[in-house]
Design a protein around this motif. Structure first.
Motif, PDB file in Angstrom:
ATOM      1  N   VAL A  11       0.835  -1.201   0.000  1.00  6.57           N
ATOM      2  CA  VAL A  11       0.000   0.000   0.000  1.00  6.57           C
ATOM      3  C   VAL A  11       0.873   1.255   0.000  1.00  6.57           C
ATOM      4  O   VAL A  11       0.527   2.261  -0.651  1.00  6.57           O
ATOM      5  N   ASP A  12       2.016   1.238   0.706  1.00  7.21           N
ATOM      6  CA  ASP A  12       2.928   2.386   0.678  1.00  7.21           C
ATOM      7  C   ASP A  12       3.381   2.685  -0.739  1.00  7.21           C
ATOM      8  O   ASP A  12       3.412   3.849  -1.173  1.00  7.21           O
ATOM      9  N   THR A  13       3.716   1.643  -1.446  1.00  4.85           N
ATOM     10  CA  THR A  13       4.175   1.827  -2.825  1.00  4.85           C
ATOM     11  C   THR A  13       3.071   2.444  -3.682  1.00  4.85           C
ATOM     12  O   THR A  13       3.324   3.386  -4.465  1.00  4.85           O
ATOM     13  N   LEU A  14       1.869   1.961  -3.546  1.00  2.00           N
ATOM     14  CA  LEU A  14       0.770   2.451  -4.369  1.00  2.00           C
ATOM     15  C   LEU A  14       0.383   3.888  -3.997  1.00  2.00           C
ATOM     16  O   LEU A  14       0.134   4.723  -4.888  1.00  2.00           O
ATOM     17  N   THR A  15       0.322   4.195  -2.719  1.00  3.36           N
ATOM     18  CA  THR A  15      -0.069   5.548  -2.315  1.00  3.36           C
ATOM     19  C   THR A  15       1.005   6.570  -2.676  1.00  3.36           C
ATOM     20  O   THR A  15       0.677   7.702  -3.073  1.00  3.36           O
ATOM     21  N   ASP A  16       2.274   6.223  -2.532  1.00  2.00           N
ATOM     22  CA  ASP A  16       3.339   7.153  -2.950  1.00  2.00           C
ATOM     23  C   ASP A  16       3.233   7.456  -4.439  1.00  2.00           C
ATOM     24  O   ASP A  16       3.383   8.621  -4.859  1.00  2.00           O
ATOM     25  N   LYS A  17       2.993   6.436  -5.205  1.00  2.29           N
ATOM     26  CA  LYS A  17       2.853   6.639  -6.643  1.00  2.29           C
ATOM     27  C   LYS A  17       1.636   7.510  -6.960  1.00  2.29           C
ATOM     28  O   LYS A  17       1.686   8.391  -7.834  1.00  2.29           O
ATOM     29  N   PHE A  18       0.543   7.284  -6.231  1.00  2.00           N
ATOM     30  CA  PHE A  18      -0.678   8.071  -6.458  1.00  2.00           C
ATOM     31  C   PHE A  18      -0.454   9.537  -6.092  1.00  2.00           C
ATOM     32  O   PHE A  18      -0.881  10.452  -6.831  1.00  2.00           O
ATOM     33  N   GLN A  19       0.188   9.802  -4.962  1.00  2.00           N
ATOM     34  CA  GLN A  19       0.431  11.181  -4.549  1.00  2.00           C
ATOM     35  C   GLN A  19       1.286  11.910  -5.587  1.00  2.00           C
ATOM     36  O   GLN A  19       1.039  13.093  -5.912  1.00  2.00           O
TER      37      GLN A  19
END
Length: 1184
Positions: free
Chosen positions: A648-656
Motif C-alpha cells: 500500500v505504501d508503494t501504491l499511495t506514494d505513486k498516487f500522490q
C-alpha cells in the motif's frame, strides 16, 4: 383358496375397472400373463405407459400442511407412563376454540372415535405393544377386533364413515365401500397420506410399520386362520379400486406393505422347508439301526405343514398381486404407481427365487417409460438394488437385453436426477456384465490420473462447458472422487515443462478450473447452485472427512502454489483461479508445519500480481487472498501485515506523485492517464477488503473528484476509481465509529464527508459519460441506503446524527437517471453490432440499477410516491424488470397500503396526463390508452386477496380517481366533457375488487361529484367513460331485468357462497360509514374428492340473486364478454355427469361439485396475469 367376500368392486360393471383404457400388446393380457408366468419378453411394448381413466377428484396429490389440526394434540415429550390397554385408550379431544382455528381440517372431519387410529397417530407407544394389544382383543372377539382394524384403515383414508357390525354381517364389501363413498363428504382434498407436516409424516411411517408388525406377530398362527388375512385382503382390494383417490391411495399402500411382509414370511417358510428337507434326507440316509422312525414321521408331518403354509401364503400374495398391483401399477396418480414399483423391487430383492422372473420384471421395464419423474426414479432405484448382486444380475440377461436401449436413453432424461440415477444403474450393469471391468480399473490405477484427465478435459472442452467446471466435478464426485482429489498429481501435470508432454493453453485453463472446483468440493462439502438441497446439515463424520481433506490439500499445495503463480503470472484468467486456493487451506499449517518460507514466496507472488495486472477479477482475487492471510489470530499475521503495508505504501506514494502532476499540468498524455487510473484502481479494490484509513486517502481523492466536477478535464478512467475510493473510505470511517463509543467531533466530520461526497456524486449524475453517471448512481444508492433511518435503529441511537436524508433535487435526479438509463428502449435494445452476451450483460447492469432505486424506496430513503416512476412501467417492461417491480409492489403494500394505493393511482394519472398532452382528446382511441387500462388491470390484481385489508385503500383510490377525472373542467362549448374524464375507464378496472357495499357508496359519491362539478346541461350527457364506470359500480339488483338479460350466463355457485355473501353484507351494514372493518372473510371451501350428482338449476329468481357484481362490469367490456361467451359451452358440459351407471351414489356425488368455480365471489378470485387458460380450483384441467 377362495377369499371371503370375494364379490369385489374391482369386478363390478360400474367400477373404474370397466373404464380402463385397454393397452396394446402384452397390456391387454397382463393379468393372464401373471397367472401363467411364462410371458414372452419380446412382445413387451416400447412405448410409454398408457393412462388409466380415473374419476377421482384430485390428481395433484398436493396437500397443504396448513390445515392440520392434529399438530396441537401431538404428544409433546415427557416420560412414557404405564402402557394402557388398547381397549381403554380414549380418543383425544380438542376444545372448540382450537378446532376452529385452522378451519375445515382433517381433525374436524374425524369426530368418530377410533382407538387404533388415535394410538398410531399420537405415536406414544411402541408399535409392537400396540399390535399385541390389538391381538389380545382380536383373540377375544374376532369380529370386533377385525372391525377395529377395518375402521383404522377407513380413518387413515380421511373418511369419517364407520363400518358397523351390522354392516359387516349383512353387506358385501362392494356395498360397504359404496356406502362409505357416499358418506365420505369431506371438505378438502387432503387426507393423511398427502399431508406433509411432521406429525403426519410420523403417522405415515407408523401406518406402514403397523402393517409390517401385524404380519410379523401373526406369522405363525393367526394369518392361517382363514379369516383375518382373507377378509382384510378382500377389503383392501375393493378399496384399491374405488373412485375416491384417498381410498385408492391408502389401501394400495396398505396392500403393498402387507404383500412385502408376506413375502418375508414366505421366505422364512421356504427356508424352514429347505432345512426340514435336509434334516429328513439326512435322517432317511442313516442305516436301519440308527434311523429314528418317530423323527422321520415328525419331519414328514412338519414338511406337510410347511407346504400347506407356503401354499396359503402364495395364495394370499397372488390375490394381492392380481387384485391390487396389476391394476394400480398403472394408476393415473403417480404416487400410487411409485408405491407399487418400489415395493415390487423389495419383493425381488427379498425373495428372488419367486419374484425375480420375467413375468414380474416386465412391469418395471414397462414403467421405465412413465411420464412422471418420481415413478421413473423408483424404477431405476429398484433396478440398482437388483444389479448390485452378481447372482441376481446373471438371471436378468433377457430383461437387460430387452430394455437396455431404454435405460441408456434415460441418461439424457429431462429430469437431471433421473439421468444421474440412470448413469449409476448403467455403471452397475457394466460392472456385472463386463468381464474386463476389473482389468480396466487396475489399468487405471497403474496408469495414474493422466489418462483420466485427458479424457475428462476432452469432454469438458468439446462440450463447451468451460464456465461450469463445478457442475462437472460435482457430477463425478461420487464415482471419481479419489482421482479428482489427486491434487499432487494435478499440480505436477500443470507444472510440466516438456512440450511433448505438456498441455495446451486451453487444456491448462480447464485443468485449473477443475483443480479449484475439486478443492472447494472437498473442503466445503456443498454442491453448486441447483444441485442438491439448499442447506445440508453435515454429520460429525462428514465434517471430519472435510477437515482431513483440507489437511491433505494444504500439505500438497502450500509448497506448489507459489510455483504455479510464478509459471502463470502473465495469464490473468489462470492467476485469478489459482488465487482462490488459500481460501481452501488450513492456514495454521504455515506456522505449525514450519512452512513460513512458502508464505514469504506466496506474499511475493501476490505483490507481483497486484503490480502487474489491472484486470478487475485478478485484483479482487488477490485482495481476497491477502484478506484471508491477514487474520490477527494467526501467528504469522505480523509478516502478512508488513507485506500489505509495503504494498500500500508503494501504491499511495505513486498516487500522490501522479496527483501532484495532474493538478499542475494542463494536459496529460495517455501513458500518464493509464498509470494513474491503474494505480487508483488497485487502491480502490484493496480498499474494499482492507482498511486503508491510516494512509489518509480521502482528502486527495476528494480534491481530485472536485477538480473533475469543476473542470471536466479529468478522464473517466480516473474519475470512476476515485469515487470508489471515497465511497470505501466513508464506509471504513463508519465502521470505526460504530465499533466504539462515538465522539461528537468524529460524527460531525463523518457527516460532512457524506454530504460532500453525495453532492459530488449528484454533480456526476449529469456527466457527459454514461459510465461515470452509472457509477455515481450506484455509489449514491448504496451510501444513501447505509445512512438511511435504519442506521440509528436498535442499539445505535447514538448514530442518529449520521442519518442522511436526500434533498428533493437529488431524488428528482435519481428518478430522472432511472428514466434515461433503465426505462429506455434505446438503451435496452442496444446497437445491432453488439453481441448477445453484451446485451445480456447490459440488461444485468440495468436490473442492478433498478434494484438499487427500489431498495431506496422500500427502506424509506425516498418517498413512496417516488415509486410511481417505476410502477408505471410495470406492463411495458414486464419482460425485463417484471420480477423486480412486482416484488417492489408487494413490499410497498406491506409498508403503507393507503400510500401504496395513492402511488398506483399517481402512476396511472401521470401516464394519462402525458398521453392527453401528446395526442389530445382522441387519445382514448389509441393503443397507448389500452395499455394504460391493461396496467390498471394488472394493478388491480394486487387487491384480489385479503380484500378486507385492502378495502379502505381501494375505496380511497376510487375517490381520488373520481376527483381527478372531474378536476379539469371542459373547455367552453366542448361536448367532450372534463379533460380527465377518460380516467374513469381506467378506474373501472379496479371495480371488480370492490365489495358490494363499497360499490353503492362509491356510486353515490360519483353522483354527488357529478352534481357538484358538472353544469345542468352537462349532467344529461351520455359520456362513454362515465357510463362505463357507472356500470362497473352497479349490481344486477340496481340495473334491473334489462341488465340481467344482457349479462353473460354464469354457472351456479355453491349454496355456501350465498350465505357467505349475506354474512358479508350484514357485517358491512354493521360497520361504520368510513368502511374501516376489522372482520375477516371466511376461508373458501376446497373441492371434495367425492363424485357428486349434478344439482338441478335453480329458479330464475335464485339465479338472479346469485349473480355477482362482476357481471355488471362484464357488460361494459366487449372483449371480456366475448371471452366469457366462448367459455360458456365448456361450462355447460360440466353439468353433464360423467357416468350414469351408479344409481347408488347420493345427490352429493355429482361432477358439478368437482368442477364448479366460485368466480362470483370476487374476494376469492386469483387471476393469472400471463395466461387466460381456465383451470379447475383444485389444479385439474377442465376439458371443453
Amino acid at each position: 383358496m377362495l377369499l371371503r367376500k370375494s364379490s369385489r368392486v374391482l369386478d363390478s360393471p360400474g367400477s373404474s375397472s370397466s373404464s380402463l383404457v385397454q393397452p396394446q400388446g402384452m397390456w391387454a393380457s397382463s393379468s393372464s400373463s401373471v397367472a401363467q408366468g411364462d410371458a414372452e419378453m419380446g412382445s413387451l411394448p416400447a412405448s410409454g405407459v398408457p393412462d388409466v381413466l380415473d374419476l377421482s377428484s384430485s390428481e395433484d396429490g398436493g396437500g397443504s400442511d396448513s390445515g392440520s389440526d392434529f399438530e396441537d394434540t401431538l404428544w409433546k415429550g415427557g416420560k412414557r407412563g404405564t402402557r394402557t390397554p388398547l381397549s381403554r385408550t380414549l380418543t383425544a379431544k380438542r376444545s372448540r376454540k382450537d378446532a376452529s382455528r385452522d378451519g375445515g381440517s382433517l381433525a374436524e372431519r374425524n369426530q368418530e372415535p377410533s382407538n387404533l387410529f388415535e394410538v398410531v397417530r399420537l405415536a406414544k407407544s411402541a408399535m409392537e405393544s400396540v399390535v399385541d394389544d390389538w391381538l389380545e382383543s382380536y383373540k377375544q372377539n374376532k369380529e370386533a377386533g377385525f372391525l377395529e382394524l377395518v375402521n383404522f384403515f377407513i380413518r387413515s383414508c380421511g373418511c369419517k364413515g364407520v363400518v358397523t357390525p351390522e354392516m359387516f354381517r349383512k353387506q358385501q364389501n362392494s356395498e360397504i365401500i359404496q356406502q362409505l363413498t357416499e358418506q365420505f363428504d369431506e371438505d378438502s382434498a387432503e387426507y393423511p397420506l398427502v399431508l406433509t407436516t411432521q406429525p403426519w409424516r410420523k403417522f405415515q411411517a407408523g401406518f406402514c410399520e403397523l402393517v409390517t408388525v401385524l404380519v410379523r406377530r401373526c406369522q405363525y398362527s393367526i394369518i392361517y386362520d382363514e379369516y383375518l388375512m382373507d377378509t382384510l385382503i378382500s377389503l383392501l382390494t375393493g378399496l384399491s379400486d374405488s373412485q375416491v383417490r384417498a381410498f385408492r391411495h391408502t389401501s394400495t399402500l396398505a396392500a403393498m406393505k402387507l404383500m412385502t411382509a408376506l413375502v418375508k414370511v414366505a421366505l422364512g417358510v421356504s427356508l424352514h422347508k429347505d432345512n426340514n428337507q435336509r434334516q429328513y434326507e439326512a435322517e432317511r440316509n442313516k442305516g436301519p439301526s440308527r434311523r429314528a422312525t418317530d423323527k422321520l414321521e415328525a419331519l414328514l408331518e412338519k414338511r406337510r405343514e410347511l407346504q400347506e403354509q407356503q401354499e396359503e401364503i402364495e395364495n394370499m400374495m397372488n390375490a394381492i398381486f392380481k387384485g391390487v398391483f396389476v391394476h394400480r401399477y398403472r394408476d393415473v396418480v403417480p404416487e400410487i404407481r411409485a408405491i407399487c414399483i418400489e415395493e415390487m423391487g423389495n419383493w425381488m430383492q427379498s425373495y428372488s427365487a419367486s419374484f425375480l422372473t420375467d413375468s414380474y420384471l416386465k412391469y418395471i421395464g414397462w414403467t421405465l417409460h412413465d411420464k412422471q419423474r418420481e415413478v421413473r426414479l423408483k424404477c431405476l432405484k429398484a433396478l440398482q438394488g437388483l444389479y448390485r448382486s452378481r447372482e441376481m444380475a446373471a438371471r436378468m440377461e433377457l430383461f437387460t437385453s430387452r430394455f437396455k436401449g431404454r435405460m441408456v436413453s434415460m441418461v439424457l432424461d429431462k429430469e437431471p436426477e433421473v439421468g444421474v440415477e440412470a448413469v449409476k444403474l448403467l455403471t452397475l450393469i457394466l460392472q456385472q456384465f463386463d468381464r474386463d471391468w476389473e482389468a480396466v480399473k487396475e489399468k487405471g490405477r497403474r496408469g495414474g490420473s493422466r489418462d483420466f484427465f485427458r479424457l475428462l478435459l476432452a469432454f469438458f472442452i468439446e462440450s463447451e462447458l468451460h464456465e461450469h467446471a463445478a457442475y462437472l466435478v460435482d457430477s463425478l464426485w461420487d464415482c471419481a472422487a479419489p482421482l479428482l482429489k489427486d491434487w499432487d498429481g494435478l499440480t505436477h501435470l500443470l507444472l510440466e515443462e516438456s512440450p511433448e508432454e505438456g498441455w495446451g493453453d486451453q487444456q491448462e485453463n480447464a485443468l485449473i478450473e477443475i483443480l479449484v472446483s475439486s478443492m472447494r468440493q472437498a473442503t466445503e462439502g456443498k454442491s453448486p447452485v441447483g444441485r442438491g438441497p439448499g442447506k445440508k446439515v453435515l454429520s460429525a463424520r462428514e465434517r471430519k472427512a472435510l477437515e482431513d481433506d483440507r489437511e491433505k490439500l494444504t500439505q500438497y499445495l502450500i509448497p506448489l502454489l507459489p510455483q504455479l503463480l510464478a509459471k502463470f503470472s502473465a495469464d490473468a484468467e489462470k492467476v485469478a483461479l489459482l488465487l482462490a486456493a488459500p481460501r481452501c487451506f488450513n492456514l495454521s499449517l504455515y506456522s505449525s508445519g514450519r512452512l513460513e518460507k512458502y508464505l514469504e514466496q506466496l506474499l511475493a507472488q501476490l505483490r507481483e500480481v497486484v503490480e502487474k495486472h489491472t484486470c478487475q477479477e485478478v485484483l479482487e482475487a488477490a485482495s481476497q487472498a491477502l484478506y484471508v492471510l491477514c487474520n490477527p489470530e494467526f501467528t504469522f499475521y505480523s509478516r502478512v501485515d508488513l507485506a500489505r503495508s509495503r504494498l500500500v505504501d508503494t501504491l499511495t506514494d505513486k498516487f500522490q506523485h501522479e496527483l501532484a502532476e495532474l493538478l499542475q499540468a494542463s494536459y496529460l498524455d495517455e501513458d500518464e492517464v493509464y498509470s494513474m487510473a491503474a494505480t487508483l484502481k488497485r487502491i480502490s479494490i484493496l480498499h474494499n477488503a482492507h482498511d486503508l484509513t491510516p494512509w489518509q486517502l480521502y482528502e486527495p481523492c476528494s480534491l481530485l473528484l472536485q477538480r473533475a466536477v469543476d473542470t471536466g478535464e479529468v478522464p473517466k478512467q480516473v474519475v470512476i476509481p476515485t469515487m470508489t475510493c471515497l465511497h470505501f473510505s466513508i464506509l471504513w470511517d463508519l465502521a470505526h465509529v460504530s465499533g466504539t463509543v462515538p465522539v461528537q467531533k468524529e460524527l460531525l466530520a463523518l457527516k460532512r464527508k457524506v454530504a460532500s461526497f453525495c453532492s459530488l456524486c449528484q454533480s456526476c449524475l449529469t456527466d457527459v459519460d454514461s459510465s461515470v453517471q452509472e457509477q455515481a448512481f450506484v455509489l449514491l444508492s448504496d451510501l444513501l441506503l447505509v445512512f438511511s433511518p435504519q442506521l440509528a435503529r436498535g442499539e445505535r441511537e447514538a448514530l442518529e446524527l449520521l442519518v442522511y436524508r436526500p434533498e428533493v433535487a437529488l431524488q428528482s435526479q435519481l428518478a430522472g437517471f432511472l428514466m434515461d438509463h433503465v426505462f429506455n428502449h434505446a438503451e435496452l435494445v442496444g446497437s445491432d453490432e453488439e453481441d448477445s452476451e453484451g446485451k445480456i450483460e447490459r440488461l444485468h447492469q440495468q436490473r442492478n440499477l433498478l434494484a438499487g432505486f427500489c431498495k431506496l424506496i422500500l427502506y424509506n430513503v425516498l418517498e413512496l410516491s417516488a415509486a410511481s416512476d417505476v410502477f408505471k412501467h410495470y406492463a411495458k417492461f414486464y419482460k425485463d424488470y417484471g420480477d423486480i417491480i412486482k416484488e417492489t409492489l408487494s413490499r410497498a403494500r406491506q409498508i403503507d397500503r393507503d400510500e401504496w394505493a395513492r402511488t398506483l393511482l399517481l402512476s396511472l394519472q401521470q401516464l394519462l396526463t402525458e398521453l392527453l398532452l401528446q395526442q389530445g382528446p382522441d387519445a382514448v382511441y389509441s393503443k397507448a390508452f389500452l395499455e394504460i387500462r391493461d396496467l390498471a388491470r394488472r394493478f388491480s390484481l394486487f387487491f384480489s386477496l385479503h380484500q378486507l385489508h385492502n378495502r379502505q385503500a381501494l375505496v380511497a383510490l376510487h375517490k381520488a380517481g373520481i376527483k381527478f377525472a372531474f378536476q379539469e373542467p371542459a373547455p367552453s362549448g366542448s361536448e367532450l366533457g372534463p379533460l380527465n374524464l377518460p380516467f374513469l375507464e381506467v378506474l373501472s378496472e379496479f371495480s371488480p375488487r370492490l365489495l358490494r357495499p363499497d360499490k353503492k357508496l362509491l356510486l353515490s359519491y360519483l353522483e354527488q361529484t357529478c352534481q357538484a362539478r358538472l353544469s345542468p346541461q352537462q349532467r344529461g350527457k351520455a359520456w362513454n367513460p362515465l357510463l362505463t364506470y357507472r356500470r362497473s359500480l352497479r349490481s344486477l339488483d340496481d340495473m334491473g331485468s334489462d341488465a340481467s338479460r344482457i349479462a353473460a350466463p354464469r354457472p351456479r355457485r355453491r349454496p355456501g357462497a350465498a350465505a357467505k355473501r349475506r354474512r358479508l353484507d350484514d357485517s358491512s351494514q354493521r360497520g361504520d360509514s368510513s368502511l374501516q372493518l376489522s372482520s375477516r372473510l371466511e376461508a373458501p371451501m376446497l373441492t371434495s374428492t367425492v363424485l357428486k350428482r349434478g344439482r338441478q338449476p335453480g329458479s330464475p329468481a335464485q339465479l338472479q340473486e346469485e349473480e355477482g357484481s362482476e357481471s355488471d362490469f362484464v357488460q361494459s367490456q366487449p372483449w371480456f364478454s366475448s371471452q366469457r361467451s366462448r367459455e360458456s359451452p365448456g361450462r355447460q358440459q360440466l353439468l353433464v355427469p360423467r357416468s350414469a351407471s351408479r344409481p347408488g351414489l347420493g345427490s352429493r356425488m355429482d361432477r358439478l361439485s368437482l368442477m364448479e368455480e366460485e368466480e362470483e365471489e370476487e374476494e376469492e378470485m386469483v387471476i393469472q396475469e400471463e395466461s387466460s387458460d381456465e383451470e379447475d380450483p383444485q389444479g385439474r384441467d377442465m376439458d371443453p
